[in-house]
Scaffold this motif. Structure first.
Motif, mmCIF file in Angstrom:
data_model
loop_
_atom_site.group_PDB
_atom_site.id
_atom_site.type_symbol
_atom_site.label_atom_id
_atom_site.label_comp_id
_atom_site.label_asym_id
_atom_site.label_seq_id
_atom_site.Cartn_x
_atom_site.Cartn_y
_atom_site.Cartn_z
ATOM 1 N N SER A 117 0.836 -1.195 0.000
ATOM 2 C CA SER A 117 0.000 0.000 0.000
ATOM 3 C C SER A 117 0.876 1.253 0.000
ATOM 4 O O SER A 117 2.022 1.233 0.453
ATOM 5 C CB SER A 117 -0.898 0.010 1.243
ATOM 6 N N ASP A 118 0.313 2.349 -0.469
ATOM 7 C CA ASP A 118 1.005 3.631 -0.434
ATOM 8 C C ASP A 118 1.345 3.959 1.019
ATOM 9 O O ASP A 118 0.464 3.979 1.878
ATOM 10 C CB ASP A 118 0.099 4.724 -1.024
ATOM 11 N N PRO A 119 2.630 4.212 1.344
ATOM 12 C CA PRO A 119 3.005 4.450 2.744
ATOM 13 C C PRO A 119 2.577 5.804 3.297
ATOM 14 O O PRO A 119 2.552 5.980 4.520
ATOM 15 C CB PRO A 119 4.535 4.350 2.717
ATOM 16 N N TRP A 120 2.233 6.753 2.442
ATOM 17 C CA TRP A 120 1.868 8.098 2.901
ATOM 18 C C TRP A 120 2.775 8.510 4.051
ATOM 19 O O TRP A 120 2.338 8.614 5.210
ATOM 20 C CB TRP A 120 0.398 8.140 3.341
ATOM 21 N N ALA A 126 -1.286 10.451 7.649
ATOM 22 C CA ALA A 126 -1.359 9.135 8.289
ATOM 23 C C ALA A 126 -2.743 8.494 8.167
ATOM 24 O O ALA A 126 -2.867 7.276 8.016
ATOM 25 C CB ALA A 126 -0.963 9.238 9.763
ATOM 26 N N ARG A 129 -3.359 6.044 5.283
ATOM 27 C CA ARG A 129 -2.722 4.724 5.245
ATOM 28 C C ARG A 129 -3.781 3.642 5.423
ATOM 29 O O ARG A 129 -4.679 3.776 6.248
ATOM 30 C CB ARG A 129 -1.653 4.630 6.331
ATOM 31 N N SER A 132 -4.582 2.535 8.943
ATOM 32 C CA SER A 132 -4.960 3.538 9.943
ATOM 33 C C SER A 132 -6.236 3.094 10.649
ATOM 34 O O SER A 132 -6.973 2.228 10.154
ATOM 35 C CB SER A 132 -5.182 4.890 9.281
ATOM 36 N N THR A 153 4.541 -5.434 2.873
ATOM 37 C CA THR A 153 5.118 -4.175 2.426
ATOM 38 C C THR A 153 6.633 -4.279 2.409
ATOM 39 O O THR A 153 7.217 -5.130 3.081
ATOM 40 C CB THR A 153 4.688 -3.016 3.349
ATOM 41 N N LEU A 158 6.086 2.098 7.300
ATOM 42 C CA LEU A 158 4.680 1.720 7.243
ATOM 43 C C LEU A 158 4.426 0.448 8.043
ATOM 44 O O LEU A 158 3.394 0.318 8.703
ATOM 45 C CB LEU A 158 4.242 1.523 5.789
ATOM 46 N N SER A 162 1.973 0.122 11.152
ATOM 47 C CA SER A 162 0.865 -0.834 11.096
ATOM 48 C C SER A 162 0.853 -1.741 12.315
ATOM 49 O O SER A 162 -0.219 -2.045 12.866
ATOM 50 C CB SER A 162 0.964 -1.663 9.811
#
Length: 215
Positions: A117-120, A126, A129, A132, A153, A158, A162
């Motif tokens: 996933s996109d780590p933003w 946040a 994510r 989140s 990931t 991230l 998580s």
């Protein structure tokens, strides 16, 4: 994920409603009607070009899968794979992972996959994510009691976020891999990103977490 815009993507998607339903929210609680058999239903949120979900559907014909992707230009790559394979246990959903409880009824989904996933990375982002608290609540709302999330990931930040987010949410961390490809884990199916990153020698992280019963 940066993609080349494909202005024809939506027309191609609309031309194949047998694989991509036009109004997925109307299938809430009735997704099994889209499959050849009534079987456990797994979803991948953010499927990209679809290598993982297509290969999972091929490897596990006793499970039904739904690939969820918000970008039409990515989804057509999944669609092309499905047109070629015509897998009876795979459906594709063009939609937003923030709205999962609009697409699925409570307990309708057996397992959720989150892959690369996109780590933003910025703190102010946040909440975007996919691990989140907001997204965890979405998954909890569609999984059965004790339902699981499987997450992979290459991004250490991230992964650490998580682990903390899931623990603070009250989830149980069943298993954690700090170097998946160096472990004895069997049956791993790689995504396009996973192949690219692991070829560079990057470590792949993985976890399996479950929502607590009676939380």
């Amino acid at each position: 994920m940066r993609l080349r815009n494909k202005p024809w993507a939506n027309d191609r998607i609309k031309a194949h409603p047998q694989y991509v339903p036009g109004q997925p929210e109307q299938l809430k609680g009735q997704w099994q009607s889209r499959f050849a058999k009534n079987q456990p239903l797994h979803i991948e949120v953010g499927s990209g070009k679809g290598q993982f979900i297509v290969e999972m559907a091929k490897a596990h014909p006793d499970i039904n899968y739904i690939s969820i992707e918000i970008q039409a230009s990515a989804l057509v790559s999944i669609l092309d794979k499905q047109i070629e394979e015509d897998l009876p246990n795979l459906q594709i959903l063009l939609g937003d992972g923030r709205n999962l409880t609009e697409y699925f009824a409570p307990g309708e989904i057996s397992l959720v996959y989150l892959n690369f996933s996109d780590p933003w990375p910025k703190k102010k982002h946040a909440k975007r994510r996919l691990t989140s608290p907001y997204f965890l609540a979405q998954y909890e709302g569609i999984l059965p009691t004790g339902g699981q999330i499987h997450f992979k990931t290459d991004n250490r930040g991230l992964f650490e976020y998580s682990l903390a987010a899931m623990s603070q949410y009250g989830m149980i961390l069943n298993q954690v891999w700090l170097d998946l490809h160096a472990s004895d884990f069997e049956g791993n199916i790689m995504t396009e990103y996973e192949e690219k990153f692991s070829a560079r020698g990057q470590v792949i992280y993985r976890l399996e977490a479950a929502f607590k019963v009676g939380k």
